[in-house]
Design an enzyme around this catalytic site. Structure first.
Site: not given
Ligand SMILES: Cc1cc2nc3c(=O)[nH]c(=O)nc-3n(C[C@H](O)[C@H](O)[C@H](O)COP(=O)(O)OP(=O)(O)OC[C@H]3O[C@@H](n4cnc5c(N)ncnc54)[C@H](O)[C@@H]3O)c2cc1C
Lengths: 249, 596
Positions: B439-440
């Site tokens: 997620e990043g």
């Protein structure tokens, strides 16, 4: 109306490590998670299954205790009970008083079955069902691990020290549940909302004319002694000797 | 070990006053008792269906048989219980088959399930995330054919962004979608790292795939979003023939092993039908709009895994006898439990600070999401949205960093035993190591925060955050035992305010240098935000202490002690870090490539 009356007691959650209050006057309950007595959830589950099998028309859940016990009744309604009654009492009750409350409710509601837990996990009395049966003058089948309705009788498998015992009792009767009777269902979230619309009556214990004055006196609460360290024995002879030494054989 | 209920109740109902959420029309059908029943149900299912299999699903990694990924059978049973109780549908609109449960309550449930078994829960969390995206941007037809079955537990969902060559930089993805003349598209390409990408747990899987249309502009503005079911889904939402999505392989991961992680190959026979979601070229924008929720979800998982390990460490420390206290000279005296050793207590307290601080942070964000959702007007909504945008990288990253530290110390408390598979703490550490990455990545979060979020709309969100902190500081300032903390936080807020200005000025001159230490900035803001949430917890605990008895006294006193620990051991770290940031240190850029 073929009705089943189920008892739901609010007790300290079974996951909580219960601690005795420093003054020995009771156990710590502040900030402690409370839940329905697990044996009572089994009683409710059994009642719901009987209704689903067409053996009953209505399941009535009853709790006797403080106002907060409405939470446990709402959960009972969410699980599937049709209506609920809270008999309010702010003092702790002994099994005999509880049995008297159930007797009064049995007279009013004429249930076909009263299903209670075999014991409540807080005081472990294991008396209420038996007392109720005696007061109500109806048969009892305690420690049930299987329950079948056959006409106007119930065939009940009981868990006894020697194993299993099967008995038949005429209805109406009092059943108390053992652990293996069933596995209570999970509540479905939508049913939590639906439960809010089901009837939940709150009545005072005095309105039933029950005398709740304690007949027992609690002297003191104490934690069980710390478990002693075990010893490893070489052989059976040494084991017998060790048991004898402790007066156990 | 599950997150203790007492703390969940404290955070939700005492600190965040979530019972008042029922004043919003959206939540009017609920009350405090209903929230309690929801949490009870989550705890029971988590304890009975999730927790007992966390070790088993780690040991028995999913495997491929006959082209399909298989998981241990308890996965299916757990998800069935979860879905029968309607947890996947919990926060959705009633019109979509949901229950309109407040996000804060639902996030607390997530934390409970993830502390029990994060891998099982991920299938459901991914499904809810994908359904959310379809509800927001999909067509009525897509809602009916995909979302309804997803919320009912018939289908699961995935997010297919990453490709083997493009993870952080989604601008470079290559998957292609061509119009097929039937109003749909044909998808070709490969996706990498797809969590829940294949399994035996549902009738089919709805993949939400980022891909390019022919002639799409380059970069992020040329990416579209597609719904791509593994098997064709008919008009009546029944499942038909395979949709040319091939499971090309499973990744063998360090942790989180009970969730399959797949390499997916789309359209090898040119028969993979993809349905455009929303408008062309807006896929990444849609994804990013949902990203806040997903990233707060990552933070929540990080908290859950750290918290689970803290529970294990605490229980272990209370019963492991070892050594004697300083000053005990008699070698024949019985050993004490390690819980009595100051250094072990320090480690436990550090864990407590991080995991309870982390929980406070993610639940605060979840509460904000409820306020955003129910805001009275567009202005109020935009304001809360901006604040959430700012806090999202913090809520994702701070727990990923510090709750992992908690996992590290939980192993340490177990000594050598913690390094074996006989205790769950090593697994929890491995599981939590992911949260830094997906997620990043941590680095990307730092860039997002300093490069975008703090300067957004002239810094309105940051000012809003500071104003909220100032309110808490003012309240705590008049409470004697907390006044010193209030002063310390006030100074830290001023410090980071000044540093932010300096960095933003530097950004206009040389963004490379200004952003070189963006993760340090992320870390410092995280510490200051969590200090603030600790101060809020301490205020609540302090007020409640007077009337508390028995176990509650210990609980509230523990909160105050943990707050003090955070203010003494953790918050002061921000001083030197912020000073370093203001110095615009460029060592990492200056070292010659050959110098490593
Ligand atoms: C277990 C697991 C589950 C996952 N689940 C999914 C999923 O369901 N769906 C999905 O789409 N993806 C998923 N991912 C992919 C995940 O989001 C990516 O791994 C992540 O975004 C990083 O991409 P990458 O692996 O290609 O690493 P890279 O992008 O190559 O990054 C490598 C390193 O370089 C740094 N870096 C990269 N670019 C920059 C930059 N511009 N500035 C500074 N530093 C930079 C990164 O921070 C990182 O430290 C999953 C990954 C894992 C491991």
């Amino acid at each position: 109306m073929r009705r089943i009356l189920v008892g739901i007691k609010r007790v300290i959650d079974f996951n909580v490590r219960v601690r005795v209050r420093p003054d020995g006057a009771g156990v710590v309950t502040d900030g402690v998670k409370m839940s329905a007595n697990p044996f009572d959830s089994i009683a409710l589950e059994e009642a719901l299954r009987l209704r689903e099998r067409g053996e009953a028309d209505e399941v009535l859940a009853v709790s006797i205790g403080p106002g907060e016990a409405q939470q446990q009744l709402r959960d009972a309604l969410a699980m599937g009970a049709d209506r609920a009654i809270l008999v309010k009492s702010d003092t702790a009750l002994e099994p005999l008083a509880v049995a008297h409350v159930f007797l009064e409710l049995a007279k009013r509601e004429s249930p076909r079955l009263v299903i209670l837990g075999k014991q409540a996990i807080d005081d472990d009395c294991s008396q209420t069902g038996q007392m109720l049966a005696a007061l109500w003058n109806r048969p009892q089948a305690t420690f049930a691990s299987k329950l079948e309705i056959q006409g106007e009788a119930a065939r009940v498998t009981r868990e006894v020290d020697a194993g299993l015992e099967v008995i038949e009792v005429d209805l109406p009767a009092v059943i108390t549940t053992d652990l293996r009777l069933n596995e209570p269902r999970y509540i479905k979230l939508p049913d939590i909302m639906k439960a809010k619309k089901k009837p939940l009556d709150v009545i005072e214990i005095v309105s039933l004319g029950v005398d709740a004055t304690p007949v027992l006196k609690v002297v003191k609460y104490e934690a069980p002694p710390q478990r002693q360290k075990g010893i490893i024995v070489k052989d059976a002879g040494e084991l017998v000797a060790a048991l004898k030494q402790r007066g156990l054989a | 070990m599950l997150i203790p209920r007492r703390d969940v109740d404290f955070q939700l109902f005492e600190v965040l006053d979530c019972a008042t959420l029922t004043r919003f029309e959206r939540y009017a059908a609920y009350d405090r008792e209903a929230f309690a029943s929801v949490l009870d149900t989550a705890y029971r299912i988590a304890a009975e269906r999730f927790a007992p299999y966390a070790a088993a699903c780690d040991r028995e990694e999913p495997r491929i048989e006959h082209g399909r990924a298989w998981t241990i059978p308890e996965t299916r049973a757990a998800l069935a219980a979860y879905n029968q109780a309607s947890f996947t549908a919990a926060t959705f609109d009633a019109d979509d088959g949901g229950l309109q449960l407040p996000i804060a309550i639902a996030k607390a449930c997530t934390a409970v399930f993830s502390s029990a078994n994060v891998a099982f829960h991920s299938y459901a969390a991914l499904t809810a995330g994908a359904a959310d995206l379809l509800v927001s941007f999909g067509s009525d037809d897509q809602r009916r054919r995909f979302v309804r079955p997803m919320l009912a537990g018939r289908f699961t969902g995935t997010m297919c962004l990453s490709e083997p060559h493009a993870g952080s930089s989604l601008a470079d993805i290559r998957c292609q979608a061509r119009p097929d003349g039937d109003g749909h598209h044909r998808l070709t390409g490969t996706k990498m790292w797809i969590s829940g990408g294949d399994h035996d747990l549902a009738e089919t899987i709805v993949h939400l795939v980022l891909a390019r249309l022919p002639g799409a502009p380059p970069g992020t503005r040329g990416i579209s979003l597609f719904a791509v079911p593994r098997d064709r889904v008919r008009e009546d939402a029944s499942v038909g023939e395979p949709n040319d999505v091939r499971l090309a392989g499973l990744n063998h991961k360090m942790g989180w092993r009970g969730t399959t992680n797949a390499v997916l190959s789309f359209g090898e026979r040119n028969a993979c039908r993809a349905e455009l979601v929303g408008e062309p070229h807006r896929g990444l924008e849609y994804m990013f709009r949902m990203m806040n929720a997903a990233r707060i979800g990552v933070g929540t998982n990080a908290v859950a895994l750290g918290y689970a390990a803290y529970g294990e460490a605490l229980a272990y420390a209370r019963q492991r006898p070892q050594g004697r206290l300083p000053g005990a000279k008699d070698p024949c005296s019985p050993p004490v439990e390690i819980f009595r050793h100051a250094d072990v207590r320090r480690m436990l307290l550090a864990q407590k600070c991080w995991v309870e601080g982390g929980l406070a942070l993610v639940l605060y964000c979840a509460r904000l999401a409820d306020e955003e959702r129910c805001a009275a007007d567009a202005t109020a909504r935009a304001r809360i949205h901006a604040l959430l945008e700012l806090l999202t990288p913090v809520a994702k990253s701070w727990p990923s960093e510090y709750c992992l530290e908690a996992n590290k110390l939980a192993i340490q408390v177990h000594g050598g035993y913690g390094y074996t598979r006989d205790f769950p703490v090593e697994r929890l550490y491995r599981d939590n190591r992911l949260n830094h990455i997906h997620e990043g990545t941590h680095g990307i979060q730092g860039l997002d925060l300093l490069g975008r979020k703090v300067a957004m709309q002239d810094g309105v969100a940051l000012n809003d955050l500071f104003a909220r902190m100032t309110g808490t500081i003012a309240s705590a300032g008049s409470v004697e035992p907390l006044a010193a903390h209030a002063t310390a936080l006030e100074a830290a807020v001023a410090d980071i305010g000044m540093t932010t200005q300096a960095l933003l000025r530097a950004m206009s001159l040389d963004p490379g240098v200004a952003l070189a230490n963006a993760t340090t900035y992320l870390d410092s803001l995280g510490h200051i935000v969590v200090a603030w949430r600790w101060l809020a917890q301490a205020l609540t605990a302090h007020a409640a202490l007077a009337a508390a008895r028995d176990g509650d006294r210990d609980f509230y006193t523990g909160k105050l002690a943990a707050c003090r620990f955070f203010f003494r051991h953790e918050l002061p770290r921000t001083g030197p870090a912020l000073q370093l940031l203001r110095s615009l240190d460029d060592t990492a850029l200056a070292i010659p490539d050959g110098g490593f």
